[in-house]
Design a protein around this motif. Structure first.
Motif, PDB file in Angstrom:
ATOM      1  N   LEU A 138       3.803   1.782  -1.829  1.00 50.11           N
ATOM      2  CA  LEU A 138       4.639   2.024  -3.002  1.00 50.11           C
ATOM      3  C   LEU A 138       4.089   3.244  -3.731  1.00 50.11           C
ATOM      4  O   LEU A 138       3.030   3.759  -3.393  1.00 50.11           O
ATOM      5  CB  LEU A 138       4.597   0.796  -3.915  1.00 50.11           C
ATOM      6  CG  LEU A 138       5.190  -0.475  -3.286  1.00 50.11           C
ATOM      7  CD1 LEU A 138       4.984  -1.665  -4.200  1.00 50.11           C
ATOM      8  CD2 LEU A 138       6.667  -0.267  -2.990  1.00 50.11           C
ATOM      9  N   SER A 139       4.801   3.675  -4.726  1.00 47.51           N
ATOM     10  CA  SER A 139       4.314   4.804  -5.513  1.00 47.51           C
ATOM     11  C   SER A 139       4.066   4.336  -6.926  1.00 47.51           C
ATOM     12  O   SER A 139       5.020   4.087  -7.641  1.00 47.51           O
ATOM     13  CB  SER A 139       5.347   5.942  -5.528  1.00 47.51           C
ATOM     14  OG  SER A 139       5.477   6.473  -4.246  1.00 47.51           O
ATOM     15  N   VAL A 196      10.076   2.838   3.298  1.00 51.54           N
ATOM     16  CA  VAL A 196       9.096   2.816   2.211  1.00 51.54           C
ATOM     17  C   VAL A 196       7.933   3.739   2.559  1.00 51.54           C
ATOM     18  O   VAL A 196       7.474   4.533   1.735  1.00 51.54           O
ATOM     19  CB  VAL A 196       8.572   1.380   1.968  1.00 51.54           C
ATOM     20  CG1 VAL A 196       7.398   1.400   1.009  1.00 51.54           C
ATOM     21  CG2 VAL A 196       9.664   0.484   1.443  1.00 51.54           C
ATOM     22  N   PRO A 248       0.452   3.184  -4.747  1.00 46.63           N
ATOM     23  CA  PRO A 248       0.037   2.004  -3.983  1.00 46.63           C
ATOM     24  C   PRO A 248      -0.398   0.893  -4.927  1.00 46.63           C
ATOM     25  O   PRO A 248      -1.107   1.132  -5.891  1.00 46.63           O
ATOM     26  CB  PRO A 248      -1.134   2.536  -3.162  1.00 46.63           C
ATOM     27  CG  PRO A 248      -0.813   3.980  -2.965  1.00 46.63           C
ATOM     28  CD  PRO A 248      -0.170   4.427  -4.252  1.00 46.63           C
ATOM     29  N   ARG A 291       3.474   0.987   7.224  1.00 47.30           N
ATOM     30  CA  ARG A 291       2.407   1.904   7.644  1.00 47.30           C
ATOM     31  C   ARG A 291       2.883   2.843   8.744  1.00 47.30           C
ATOM     32  O   ARG A 291       2.626   4.045   8.718  1.00 47.30           O
ATOM     33  CB  ARG A 291       1.187   1.118   8.140  1.00 47.30           C
ATOM     34  CG  ARG A 291       0.126   1.984   8.816  1.00 47.30           C
ATOM     35  CD  ARG A 291      -1.190   1.269   9.006  1.00 47.30           C
ATOM     36  NE  ARG A 291      -1.683   0.670   7.774  1.00 47.30           N
ATOM     37  CZ  ARG A 291      -2.248   1.362   6.780  1.00 47.30           C
ATOM     38  NH1 ARG A 291      -2.395   2.678   6.889  1.00 47.30           N
ATOM     39  NH2 ARG A 291      -2.659   0.734   5.700  1.00 47.30           N
ATOM     40  N   ARG A 331       6.633   7.216   0.712  1.00 48.41           N
ATOM     41  CA  ARG A 331       5.259   7.394   0.273  1.00 48.41           C
ATOM     42  C   ARG A 331       4.682   8.696   0.839  1.00 48.41           C
ATOM     43  O   ARG A 331       4.031   9.472   0.125  1.00 48.41           O
ATOM     44  CB  ARG A 331       4.411   6.203   0.729  1.00 48.41           C
ATOM     45  CG  ARG A 331       2.948   6.310   0.412  1.00 48.41           C
ATOM     46  CD  ARG A 331       2.714   6.244  -1.082  1.00 48.41           C
ATOM     47  NE  ARG A 331       1.395   6.724  -1.465  1.00 48.41           N
ATOM     48  CZ  ARG A 331       1.093   7.182  -2.665  1.00 48.41           C
ATOM     49  NH1 ARG A 331       2.041   7.243  -3.605  1.00 48.41           N
ATOM     50  NH2 ARG A 331      -0.098   7.592  -2.935  1.00 48.41           N
ATOM     51  N   ALA A 354       6.005  11.612  -0.987  1.00 51.68           N
ATOM     52  CA  ALA A 354       5.371  11.758  -2.300  1.00 51.68           C
ATOM     53  C   ALA A 354       4.008  12.425  -2.155  1.00 51.68           C
ATOM     54  O   ALA A 354       3.666  13.345  -2.902  1.00 51.68           O
ATOM     55  CB  ALA A 354       5.237  10.388  -2.964  1.00 51.68           C
ATOM     56  N   PRO A 396       0.815  -1.222   0.000  1.00 52.68           N
ATOM     57  CA  PRO A 396       0.000   0.000   0.000  1.00 52.68           C
ATOM     58  C   PRO A 396       0.846   1.270   0.000  1.00 52.68           C
ATOM     59  O   PRO A 396       0.312   2.362  -0.161  1.00 52.68           O
ATOM     60  CB  PRO A 396      -0.790  -0.080   1.313  1.00 52.68           C
ATOM     61  CG  PRO A 396      -0.594  -1.454   1.829  1.00 52.68           C
ATOM     62  CD  PRO A 396       0.664  -1.977   1.241  1.00 52.68           C
ATOM     63  N   LEU A 403      13.151   1.004  -5.292  1.00 47.80           N
ATOM     64  CA  LEU A 403      12.143   1.966  -4.868  1.00 47.80           C
ATOM     65  C   LEU A 403      12.324   3.223  -5.700  1.00 47.80           C
ATOM     66  O   LEU A 403      13.290   3.359  -6.448  1.00 47.80           O
ATOM     67  CB  LEU A 403      12.319   2.271  -3.380  1.00 47.80           C
ATOM     68  CG  LEU A 403      12.105   1.067  -2.459  1.00 47.80           C
ATOM     69  CD1 LEU A 403      12.441   1.427  -1.022  1.00 47.80           C
ATOM     70  CD2 LEU A 403      10.668   0.568  -2.565  1.00 47.80           C
ATOM     71  N   SER A 404      11.389   4.138  -5.552  1.00 49.00           N
ATOM     72  CA  SER A 404      11.526   5.405  -6.259  1.00 49.00           C
ATOM     73  C   SER A 404      11.686   6.509  -5.241  1.00 49.00           C
ATOM     74  O   SER A 404      10.727   6.842  -4.576  1.00 49.00           O
ATOM     75  CB  SER A 404      10.279   5.668  -7.115  1.00 49.00           C
ATOM     76  OG  SER A 404      10.216   4.730  -8.149  1.00 49.00           O
ATOM     77  N   GLU A 431      -3.997   1.892  -6.331  1.00 51.05           N
ATOM     78  CA  GLU A 431      -3.922   2.947  -7.344  1.00 51.05           C
ATOM     79  C   GLU A 431      -2.993   2.653  -8.513  1.00 51.05           C
ATOM     80  O   GLU A 431      -2.683   3.533  -9.298  1.00 51.05           O
ATOM     81  CB  GLU A 431      -3.496   4.256  -6.670  1.00 51.05           C
ATOM     82  CG  GLU A 431      -4.494   4.697  -5.623  1.00 51.05           C
ATOM     83  CD  GLU A 431      -3.921   5.799  -4.731  1.00 51.05           C
ATOM     84  OE1 GLU A 431      -3.105   6.598  -5.235  1.00 51.05           O
ATOM     85  OE2 GLU A 431      -4.288   5.847  -3.540  1.00 51.05           O
TER      86      GLU A 431
END
Lengths: 334, 334
Positions: free
Chosen positions: A274-275, B243, A277, B216, B247, B250, A272, B274-275, A324
């Motif tokens: 990540l970019s 992570v 999600p 989370r 997020r 972002a 959920p 990852l970004s 998403e």
DNA sequence: GAAATGTATGTTAGCGGAAACATGCGGGGA
DNA sequence: TCCCCGCATGTTTCCGCTAACATACATTTC
């Protein structure tokens, strides 16, 4: 034990009865024995008990490798369940991908003294129908029903179908697949279901690209896949590879989900976040593990003549989680 | 065994000698016995052997939970190493965070018949110096040397220092910290080292925000942290939380690394994808696990009077891996 | 009130191996 | 030639516990 017996003024047999719970022992005697045990710090010798009874209080788990997040979840549930029933768990890792290797591992474990065995069959073996020695009860954790032994697993096909359907319903012409390694059972099954579902829907089946579950392999696969311009939807066989796909897309300037939709598999906890999600298929491996132990222990403790334990085969249905990373294909609104 | 002896025309004792490798047995006899064993499918009874010798060929692993990727890597190395030496591995999961719980688990395992125990001490316990029964050799996998028992682990402090130094050298005024849960040993150590290093460098020590290792919690922590405008560098106590941080950044429109630098810990396999690719601290847990088993087995197999096995304490140094999630602070070029 | 029944505990005999000691054999030294 | 010694193998005993049977005493039944 003899010391305890002497101190409590009873026979060894009575001590044994106290230790093994409630036979018919007077409350008074029991208390005397127990206090003697405590006073002497008595601890039963498991080996002796096992020798006398032929039971060990241990279940063995055979698996191909521990590093796969997947398998660990099963093992964790097995350990928890086993402990709850008073069993301990012995772990064995199999060397190679042949039935012989698995059989050797199982034998090693039974030599080693276990009352039952759980085989987590994640690898594609040389034989489709794994036949294992049945000296002790045995349960297989796998995603198909083709075994002679009781089997529990995920309904991977249903998961893959859900992923494909989701993308097709969004309007994509077809779905590309970043598959897991050829040697993996779940990978093979996800891939087959993906292909079948595309065919059934009358879509073109593009050649899949195989990875090895690792993010890097997903990245490499996506780089190849996205070289062409016609790819609008990718279904990765696990979340880790999906991460690689996402990264490749970013580097190639493909926006997710506007230009490219991506679906993973597993719903690892980072999905959920990540970019963007990640839309993915959630697996409940803990349930699989729990069912395995419970069935196994029931068989172990069943009275001898209890019949050939029905070979139940239950498969847990995974669940598509839409986030998403998926959208209608470019130039199309729904 | 009696059957084998009869078939081979020897005594049980000779069979036993053959099974246990090379005592003085004639080659001819050995061959006869071996063929008899094969013909009868003879397999030694471990319980009987254990009863007679007092050794089990099993080592026990005590841990707090299997789901942490970290621990699994250690366990995997332990299993592999143990198997290579002919030992099997028994797993036990501890309930609570007190020394008593751990002790109970160790006792359960020794009752259960193991020749040695490895305790993976990831949780902060009520007692700083874990004292465990020494009925069998025992090794602790932990990241500090404060134990009475031989200990192997990561030098977490060095890792945290490297992360902080890297960010300071890039020109950041200070480094914010998304810590792991207070109940975790590694988390506590990383946090302490972070704080110490900031102080030593004469920087302000902003209040850390604690998560629970999950993506989370990293996300939630970052949301709070980034509410202020002055945060230019975040050191997350593990990659998963990093992570979440990524997020959150972002979503808040903070570009990484231009507006915000992020460093993780662990170097999980997805970190490079990852970004942007994550700068992080690589841990080699496999080495830790390997050292644990090897030391343990050496102690198990050492002759009785071999002295009190020097309590070696070796710590593996982690390594900072610089990728693209870190850069000089905004408005500053280096 | 005597026999049948039941209950708590003791006794005996392994479970399957491996130490410790005993035996019998062959070869070398005197 | 005889004796001693070392080596291969056999015997005995015990590891610690439990199943199965035996015993002693209390209780019920007619």
């Amino acid at each position: 034990m003899a010391d305890v017996a002497k101190l409590a003024g009873v026979s060894g047999q009575t001590v044994s009865r106290v230790v093994n719970g409630n036979d018919r022992v007077t409350a008074a005697t029991r208390i005397r024995v127990e206090s003697a045990m405590k006073q002497l710090g008595y601890r039963a010798n498991i080996a002796a008990r096992a020798l006398a009874t032929g039971r060990f209080g241990t279940i063995g788990v055979v698996m191909f490798n521990l590093s796969a997040v997947l398998n660990v979840r099963i093992v964790e549930a097995v350990v928890t369940g086993a402990q709850a029933h008073g069993y301990s768990v012995s772990l064995a890792v199999v060397d190679g991908p042949t039935e012989k290797d698995v059989r050797a591992a199982v034998r090693g474990l039974t030599d080693r003294a276990v009352d039952g065995v759980i085989v987590i069959e994640a690898r594609v073996l040389d034989t489709p129908h794994l036949r294992l020695p049945e000296e002790v009860p045995l349960v297989i954790a796998d995603s198909r029903a083709a075994h002679k032994h009781p089997t529990f697993g995920m309904d991977e096909a249903a998961g893959a179908r859900a992923a494909v359907d989701h993308l097709l319903e969004l309007g994509h012409d077809t779905v590309h697949h970043v598959a897991g390694p050829a040697g993996s059972n779940p990978a093979q099954r996800r891939r087959a279901a993906w292909q079948r579902q595309l065919k059934r829907s009358g879509r073109a089946v593009p050649p899949p690209v195989a990875g090895d579950w690792s993010p890097r392999s997903g990245y490499d696969a996506a780089l190849r896949l996205l070289a062409g311009d016609d790819v609008s939807a990718v279904f990765a066989a696990n979340d880790q590879m999906a991460v690689g796909v996402l990264r490749a897309a970013a580097e190639l300037g493909r926006r997710v989900p506007q230009d490219l939709s991506v679906v993973g598999f597993d719903d690892l906890d980072f999905a959920p976040f990540l970019s963007p999600p990640l839309t993915t298929v959630r697996q409940d491996l803990a349930t699989v593990g729990r069912r395995c132990v419970e069935h196994l222990i029931a068989r172990i403790e069943a009275p001898p003549g209890a019949g050939p334990a029905q070979t139940t085969s239950r498969f847990v249905r995974p669940e598509l989680v839409v986030r998403e990373s998926t959208a209608p294909p470019p130039g199309r609104t729904r």
